[in-house]
Design a protein around this motif. Structure first.
Motif, mmCIF file in Angstrom:
data_model
loop_
_atom_site.group_PDB
_atom_site.id
_atom_site.type_symbol
_atom_site.label_atom_id
_atom_site.label_comp_id
_atom_site.label_asym_id
_atom_site.label_seq_id
_atom_site.Cartn_x
_atom_site.Cartn_y
_atom_site.Cartn_z
ATOM 1 N N GLY A 32 0.845 -1.258 0.049
ATOM 2 C CA GLY A 32 -0.159 -0.146 -0.048
ATOM 3 C C GLY A 32 0.855 1.274 0.070
ATOM 4 O O GLY A 32 0.630 2.195 -0.706
ATOM 5 N N ILE A 33 1.879 1.280 0.718
ATOM 6 C CA ILE A 33 2.886 2.411 0.991
ATOM 7 C C ILE A 33 3.544 2.537 -0.467
ATOM 8 O O ILE A 33 3.792 3.741 -0.938
ATOM 9 N N ALA A 34 4.069 1.457 -1.005
ATOM 10 C CA ALA A 34 4.744 1.523 -2.296
ATOM 11 C C ALA A 34 3.640 1.961 -3.448
ATOM 12 O O ALA A 34 4.132 2.773 -4.409
ATOM 13 N N GLY A 38 4.351 5.513 -5.614
ATOM 14 C CA GLY A 38 4.373 5.442 -7.317
ATOM 15 C C GLY A 38 3.081 6.566 -7.525
ATOM 16 O O GLY A 38 3.208 7.109 -8.706
ATOM 17 N N GLY A 39 2.111 6.725 -6.919
ATOM 18 C CA GLY A 39 1.173 7.764 -7.141
ATOM 19 C C GLY A 39 1.660 8.985 -7.179
ATOM 20 O O GLY A 39 1.302 10.012 -7.962
ATOM 21 N N ILE A 46 11.530 3.335 -1.821
ATOM 22 C CA ILE A 46 11.555 4.051 -0.536
ATOM 23 C C ILE A 46 10.383 3.616 0.322
ATOM 24 O O ILE A 46 10.633 3.971 1.515
ATOM 25 N N ALA A 47 9.460 2.815 0.099
ATOM 26 C CA ALA A 47 8.555 2.208 1.058
ATOM 27 C C ALA A 47 9.382 1.265 1.951
ATOM 28 O O ALA A 47 8.832 1.209 3.198
ATOM 29 N N TYR A 48 10.520 0.721 1.739
ATOM 30 C CA TYR A 48 11.398 -0.206 2.773
ATOM 31 C C TYR A 48 11.730 0.838 3.978
ATOM 32 O O TYR A 48 12.037 0.421 4.823
ATOM 33 N N GLY A 49 11.688 2.240 3.521
ATOM 34 C CA GLY A 49 12.188 3.140 4.947
ATOM 35 C C GLY A 49 11.152 2.943 6.033
ATOM 36 O O GLY A 49 11.617 3.485 7.078
#
Length: 132
Positions: A32-34, A38-39, A46-49
């Motif tokens: 969901g964060i990824a 992307g949006g 960067i979502a892994y942050g």
């Protein structure tokens, strides 16, 4: 002595509540964060942050080792959360009249407070520990 106990209560309460969000992301993933990234035209990696800000940072803060760095990781995480998921609510009130982002605000400002105050005596790093 009460200052150090106050720092301990602040550290553990804020960091534990953020860590619970991190545990949920460890269990359910960060797709969901990824997608949100992307949006906005940002790369999905960067979502892994979020794991730094919601797992590593809170653990450091709870144990009191590199506490200020851990708190800054949590601050960065909350700034991303505000920017990605909550920007439209920034100036909104909730149904009960409070700020719509009370929880997120408490996480952000609590983390800033921890970064400024440090860990205190009741920590693995001790009162004079580097970055504590």
């Amino acid at each position: 002595m009460t200052d150090d106990i106050g720092k301990l209560v602040l550290r553990v309460s804020v960091a534990l509540l953020i860590l619970l969000h991190g545990i949920a992301k460890l269990q359910n993933g960060i797709d969901g964060i990824a997608g949100m990234l992307g949006g906005y035209g940002l790369p999905a990696f960067i979502a892994y942050g979020v794991y730094l800000g919601e797992v590593v940072g809170p653990i450091l803060v709870i144990i009191g080792l590199f506490t200020r760095i851990g708190a800054l990781l949590m601050v960065g995480n909350m700034l991303f959360a505000f920017g990605l998921a909550h920007l439209q609510e920034l100036f909104s009130l909730g149904q009960s009249g409070g700020w719509a982002l009370e929880l997120q605000g408490m996480f952000l400002f609590g983390s800033i407070s921890i970064a400024l105050l440090g860990a205190g005596r009741y920590s693995v790093g001790g009162i004079n520990g580097r970055f504590n």
